[in-house]
Design a protein around this motif. Structure first.
Motif, PDB file in Angstrom:
ATOM      1  N   GLY A  52       0.799  -1.230   0.000  1.00  0.00           N
ATOM      2  CA  GLY A  52       0.000   0.000   0.000  1.00  0.00           C
ATOM      3  C   GLY A  52       0.826   1.271   0.000  1.00  0.00           C
ATOM      4  N   LYS A  53       0.174   2.318   0.474  1.00  0.00           N
ATOM      5  CA  LYS A  53       0.715   3.673   0.438  1.00  0.00           C
ATOM      6  C   LYS A  53       2.129   3.770   1.033  1.00  0.00           C
ATOM      7  N   LYS A 154     -12.448   3.046  -3.027  1.00  0.00           N
ATOM      8  CA  LYS A 154     -11.119   3.226  -3.638  1.00  0.00           C
ATOM      9  C   LYS A 154     -10.825   2.089  -4.618  1.00  0.00           C
ATOM     10  N   ARG A 181       2.136  23.662  -8.672  1.00  0.00           N
ATOM     11  CA  ARG A 181       2.363  22.416  -7.936  1.00  0.00           C
ATOM     12  C   ARG A 181       2.678  21.284  -8.895  1.00  0.00           C
ATOM     13  N   ASN A 236     -16.039  12.496  -3.065  1.00  0.00           N
ATOM     14  CA  ASN A 236     -14.634  12.895  -2.906  1.00  0.00           C
ATOM     15  C   ASN A 236     -13.678  12.005  -3.693  1.00  0.00           C
ATOM     16  N   TYR A 240     -10.581  12.302  -8.919  1.00  0.00           N
ATOM     17  CA  TYR A 240      -9.404  11.577  -9.399  1.00  0.00           C
ATOM     18  C   TYR A 240      -9.764  10.750 -10.631  1.00  0.00           C
ATOM     19  N   ARG A 243     -10.496  13.072 -13.626  1.00  0.00           N
ATOM     20  CA  ARG A 243      -9.291  13.694 -14.194  1.00  0.00           C
ATOM     21  C   ARG A 243      -8.631  12.768 -15.208  1.00  0.00           C
TER      22      ARG A 243
ATOM     23  N   HIS B  80      -1.685  22.641   2.706  1.00  0.00           N
ATOM     24  CA  HIS B  80      -1.405  22.055   1.399  1.00  0.00           C
ATOM     25  C   HIS B  80      -0.024  21.434   1.297  1.00  0.00           C
ATOM     26  N   ASP B  83       1.666  16.352   4.993  1.00  0.00           N
ATOM     27  CA  ASP B  83       1.348  14.975   4.664  1.00  0.00           C
ATOM     28  C   ASP B  83       0.130  14.601   5.527  1.00  0.00           C
ATOM     29  N   ILE B  84      -0.868  13.979   4.919  1.00  0.00           N
ATOM     30  CA  ILE B  84      -2.093  13.700   5.666  1.00  0.00           C
ATOM     31  C   ILE B  84      -1.961  12.357   6.373  1.00  0.00           C
ATOM     32  N   ASP B 103      -8.790  20.508  -1.800  1.00  0.00           N
ATOM     33  CA  ASP B 103      -7.402  20.033  -1.825  1.00  0.00           C
ATOM     34  C   ASP B 103      -7.342  18.513  -1.848  1.00  0.00           C
ATOM     35  N   ARG B 107      -5.498  16.243  -4.528  1.00  0.00           N
ATOM     36  CA  ARG B 107      -4.316  15.444  -4.245  1.00  0.00           C
ATOM     37  C   ARG B 107      -4.586  13.944  -4.238  1.00  0.00           C
ATOM     38  N   ALA B 108      -5.890  13.546  -4.281  1.00  0.00           N
ATOM     39  CA  ALA B 108      -6.210  12.117  -4.264  1.00  0.00           C
ATOM     40  C   ALA B 108      -5.463  11.404  -5.375  1.00  0.00           C
ATOM     41  N   LYS B 112      -2.510   5.341  -3.057  1.00  0.00           N
ATOM     42  CA  LYS B 112      -2.486   5.760  -1.660  1.00  0.00           C
ATOM     43  C   LYS B 112      -3.482   4.940  -0.872  1.00  0.00           C
ATOM     44  N   PHE B 187     -10.476  10.687   1.461  1.00  0.00           N
ATOM     45  CA  PHE B 187      -9.519   9.586   1.564  1.00  0.00           C
ATOM     46  C   PHE B 187      -8.124  10.133   1.703  1.00  0.00           C
ATOM     47  N   GLU B 188      -7.372   9.520   2.578  1.00  0.00           N
ATOM     48  CA  GLU B 188      -5.986   9.952   2.756  1.00  0.00           C
ATOM     49  C   GLU B 188      -5.214   9.719   1.470  1.00  0.00           C
TER      50      GLU B 188
END
Lengths: 779, 188
Positions: A52-53, A154, A181, A236, A240, A243, B80, B83-84, B103, B107-108, B112, B187-188
């Motif tokens: 994972g992450k 996810k 960014r 939320n 992603y 995009r 911003h 780190d979450i 944000d 950033r998703a 992750k 989500f982180e």
């Protein structure tokens, strides 16, 4: 050292030396199939950390060891444990694109592909369930298991991304702050369009899978209730996806555009305040999302006008809400509608505790009504309430309810057995799981207790009879009762009236308490209690309750006769007679019915004592309708005839019986004979004797006088009447009378017609052929 | 920062961030704010303002605030850039809440963790008195979440923490009608 401690050591070794990490991972894979949940949790966490992450491994290493992880992941994916599920889902999400690309490049990797998609589907199968919790109720279940749904969102995003074409590159952000960014790494640009068109494993069907899973993910927006946690999480997660897959925008926004939080229904499992809050929460996230999508050019052109309107509505709503208490009363509150509850609020198959309340609670546990202590209600009122409730309950719903309660008991018993088994195993006790548990037999009631209970039962019956409303309610609901009750209606109670309870009470007396071979003294006493109660009820209003008492006497006489016939038949059979002989002997025998006679006598005494001249018709009907009269009973009429005020009733009654009850004619004539000495009655009586006993008093024939009047056997004729009665026992009394008189006379005689001061033509018609009719009756 | 202080004193692991582009503090006049980049130590800002106009910055409470802040952490951090790695994010203004959501949408990234992040806005008026009230309210929520988390870990729990959050928020909102809530799961 415990197994977990060993595993910890292995993990620490891997983390400290990445060279051995793959080796450690591979050595742990087989352990995941272990049935120990603690070890499986450890494994699932370790896999999530490894892939994972926070993984320390490079992508090519992940692929290498990931290919071998599928069996272990498949074993963990089916374990019903939240922590394991969450970590396995994280792991599969992280591995899915690595392995998807691998399969795309290796068309013969069918084993990997089959295993990967099987694990994916096993995980996604939990989406529409309350997993990790057991299902309870469709509506409530929508609000349970978010901890499993969040990682699934996810995973779904990842699967959709890979199974759909990566046709377009993301546009640069318009927000100048974001331009500086680092753009997100294009790690997931790979998609269905990069797979060879003739790939044997990743086919068009796989692309369809992707679109189907996207639909699945968006489905909660179409539900009529709102789960703000799940809905905001989906929203939320969407930017992603959009995009990287702008062409999915139409499918996504067509669903969101139809979402209107103010058209949704409040769930039965949430308060109005909760509903208002979650509506607010989803609206706000949706607003931020739409603004985000507009700013990042993620809105499909054809939907832009509609979504602009939507964003404006949400913006206005947010502006209005700013700095206001979200719970304060608003004009829109009236429009909040609750979803109709289907099934039961609390349909959990496992009770919260073993208390009666929790075992039987099907409603909202937070409802304060459920805190009410029902034991404070008097038991008889409570029983009434329960009966009315049961009567009203739909059989199907009642069955569902009982199934739930039964499941709770079954669960409680199995838990109890488990806890009992544990110490038994340790102490090597002789525990026998095969042994069946038998409830202790109830305590035998003492006679006094029985009497008390019966008194209560009787009192209830009379209370019900006196309560017209209750009776009507019972009548109303009886139509919807199940088949068994309908059968009962057919045979005993066709129309429920205020007196129907008495049919039941008299049957309780004659067949419930008393039964062949069970007529001991105690039961006789109990039966007499019921008899006395009915008798008292009758004497309270003689003129209006004749039907009641006649019906009871029929029950009484018939049951006593049948019982005594059976006793006689048993005696004869044991004496060695054949069945035929027994039948014949029983048929001819004079079967005594002493109980009936006793109570009939009491009733006649009561009636004769209190009858008013105006009650003439009722009295005569009573005499005509009771199932059996003997000499003593008939003789009671004499006293009535001698009463100067009421003598006409007595004479008319005798007249009636002579005409319409041939079996008792002889005894009636004897009574008349005895009345000749009365000065007042002499003329009338002589006249009647001349007419009906011409053999003795007829002007021409005094010869037959010594032979006495001709006596029919009342028992035989009455038995027929009795049988007829029982077939037609529920018909109205008028009909029964007509049946009886029909055999007596060729012309129907209705009760209204029977007794006249001046005999009517109908009356006359009957008098002409009485003896011929007697024969007819006996057939 | 008041909420940061309350949570920190209660033993929570806590970080605080700003969502603007820089740290802005009231200046000598409304069109002349004191602007510092994130990362400038509170102590440094304190000393600078104290040297500039001790009377003004004592009167408007800025020095007291900076003094409190420098005892809590070194320097203001920017959301911003961070780190979450949290379970819950509290924001104290709707603008911040929306900025955090936006944000997180930006950033998703794939790969992750899919771990849920509960983002909650407790709308607090920006003055000292309200900051104290709001800070206490946030502390209450955090305590309630901790209890809930423990309850939901029980083997016989019928709901997860993620399911029961709404109940806690409702109860809390009923008790704090003047601190309007917003909530979203990222989500982180």
């Amino acid at each position: 050292m415990s197994e977990i401690e060993n595993l910890d050591k292995a993990r620490d070794l891997a983390v400290s030396n990445l060279d051995v990490y793959p080796q450690v991972l591979r050595s742990i894979y087989p352990i995941a199939a272990n049935n120990n949940v603690a070890i499986q949790r450890w494994c699932a966490l370790f896999f999530a950390d490894s892939f994972g992450k926070t993984s320390p491994l490079a992508r090519n290493i992940k692929l290498d060891v990931g290919l071998d992880a599928l069996d272990a992941l498949a074993a963990l994916a089916t374990v019903a444990d939240a922590a394991i599920f969450v970590n396995v889902t994280h792991t599969v999400t992280a591995l899915y694109d690595i392995l998807f690309v691998y399969v795309a490049e290796n068309p013969n990797a069918s084993s990997t592909w089959i295993k990967l998609t099987a694990i994916r589907d096993a995980l996604l199968a939990r989406w529409n369930t309350p997993f990790p919790f057991a299902p309870q109720n469709d509506e409530l279940d929508r609000y349970r298991g978010a901890n499993a749904k969040f990682p699934l969102i996810k995973l779904m995003v990842k699967v959709v991304l890979l199974h759909t074409a990566s046709l377009d590159k993301p546009p640069p952000p318009r927000d100048p702050r974001l331009r500086n960014r680092t753009p997100p790494k294009p790690s997931s640009h790979f998609g269905f369009s990069e797979v060879a068109p003739n790939h044997p494993l990743i086919t068009r069907a796989s692309e369809a899978d992707g679109l189907r899973i996207l639909d699945l993910m968006l489905a909660p927006f179409k539900q009529e209730t709102i789960n703000s946690g799940v809905l905001t999480a989906i929203i939320n997660a969407l930017p992603y996806l959009l995009r990287h897959r702008a062409h999915l925008g139409t499918q996504v926004f067509l669903v969101l555009e139809k979402f209107q939080s103010y058209a949704k229904l409040q769930s039965n499992y949430e308060s109005v305040n909760t509903f208002k809050l979650l509506r607010r929460f989803v609206d706000r996230t949706l607003k931020v999302f739409l603004n985000h999508c507009f700013r990042n050019q993620l809105i499909p052109a054809e939907l832009e006008p509609k979504l602009t309107t939507m964003a404006n509505v949400l913006q206005t709503r947010a502006d209005e809400q700013r700095r206001h208490n979200p719970l304060e009363a608003a004009s829109t509150d009236d429009q909040i509608r609750k979803r109709p509850l289907s099934g039961f609020f609390n349909s959990a198959k496992v009770a919260a505790s073993n208390s009666y309340r929790d075992m039987w609670l099907l409603g909202d546990p937070k409802d304060e009504n459920h805190l009410f202590d029902v034991s404070s209600i008097p038991p008889d009122t409570l029983i009434k309430m329960v009966l009315i409730g049961l009567n009203k309950a739909e059989p199907k719903k009642l069955t569902q309810a009982l199934e739930i309660v039964a499941a709770r008991y079954a669960n409680a018993v199995s838990v109890q057995m488990k806890t009992e088994m544990t110490p038994a195993a340790e102490s090597d006790d002789e525990y026998d799981p095969e042994a069946t548990y038998t409830l202790p037999a109830p305590k035998v009631l003492t006679f006094e207790q029985k009497k008390q209970q019966l008194q209560v039962i009787i009192a209830k019956y009379f209370e019900t009879a006196g309560n017209a409303t209750a009776s009507q309610k019972l009548h109303a609901t009886s139509e919807s009762l199940n088949g068994v009750s309908n059968e009962l209606n057919k045979t005993a109670i066709q129309d429920w009236s205020n007196d129907s309870w008495l049919t039941i009470l008299s049957r309780l007396n004659t067949r419930g308490i008393t039964s062949p071979g069970n007529n001991d003294e105690e039961n006789q006493i109990l039966s007499d209690m019921i008899r006395q109660a009915i008798f008292d009820y009758f004497t309270q209003s003689i003129s209006t309750r004749v039907d009641v008492v006649v019906q009871w006497l029929h029950e009484e006489w018939y049951s006593e006769r049948v019982t005594n016939e059976a006793v006689l038949a048993a005696e004869l059979t044991s004496a060695g007679l054949t069945d035929e002989q027994v039948k014949a002997r029983v048929k001819d025998a004079d079967i005594p019915t002493p109980t009936y006679v006793t109570w009939c006598s009491k009733i006649l005494d009561a009636v004769i004592t209190y009858i008013e001249p105006s009650d003439r018709k009722i009295f005569i009907r009573l005499l005509g309708d009771v199932p059996y009269l003997n000499e003593d009973l008939v003789a009671k009429l004499a006293s009535l005839c001698l009463d100067p005020v009421r003598s006409s009733i007595g004479i008319q009654a005798l007249h009636f019986l002579i005409l319409y009850r041939p079996p008792v004619k002889a005894w009636c004539l004897q009574v008349l004979e005895g009345l000749r000495e009365s000065e007042d009655l002499k003329v009338k009586v002589t006249e009647m004797l001349e007419k009906f006993w011409p053999e003795k008093y007829g002007e021409t024939s005094g010869i037959a006088s010594e032979s006495g009047p001709k006596v029919e056997t009342e028992a035989q004729t009455s038995l027929m009447v009795g049988k007829t009665d029982f077939k037609a026992e529920t018909s109205s009394k008028a009909e029964v009378v007509s049946t009886e008189t029909q055999v007596d006379a060729p012309i129907q005689v209705k009760e209204e017609d029977v007794v006249m001061e001046e005999p009517s033509p109908v009356f006359e018609a009957g008098t002409e052929t009485p003896e011929a009719d007697d024969t007819t009756e006996q057939n | 920062m008041e909420a940061h202080r309350a949570l920190k004193e209660a033993g929570f692991t806590v970080d605080s961030f700003g969502t603007g582009s820089a740290v802005r503090l009231p200046g000598p006049s409304i069109d002349k704010p004191n602007v510092y980049p994130f990362g400038t130590p509170y102590d440094e800002i304190y000393k600078e303002l104290e040297a500039q106009d001790p009377k003004l910055y004592t009167a408007n409470g800025i020095l007291a605030m900076l003094d409190r802040n420098r005892k809590i952490k070194t320097a203001p951090q920017k959301w911003h850039d961070g780190d979450i790695k949290f379970d819950v994010v509290f924001t104290c203004e709707e603008r911040c809440f929306e900025s955090v959501l936006d944000d997180m949408m930006t950033r998703a990234e794939s790969g992750k963790s899919g771990k849920a992040l509960h983002v909650i806005n407790v709308d607090i008026k920006d003055d000292h008195e309200n900051a104290v009230i709001g800070g206490q309210g946030i502390l209450e929520l955090a305590n309630r979440f901790t209890e809930l988390y423990e309850q939901c870990r029980a083997a016989d729990a019928l709901m997860s923490f993620d399911d029961a959050v709404m109940d806690v928020l409702t109860t809390w909102q009923e008790a704090h009608p003047h601190l309007p809530l917003l909530y979203s799961v990222c989500f982180e």
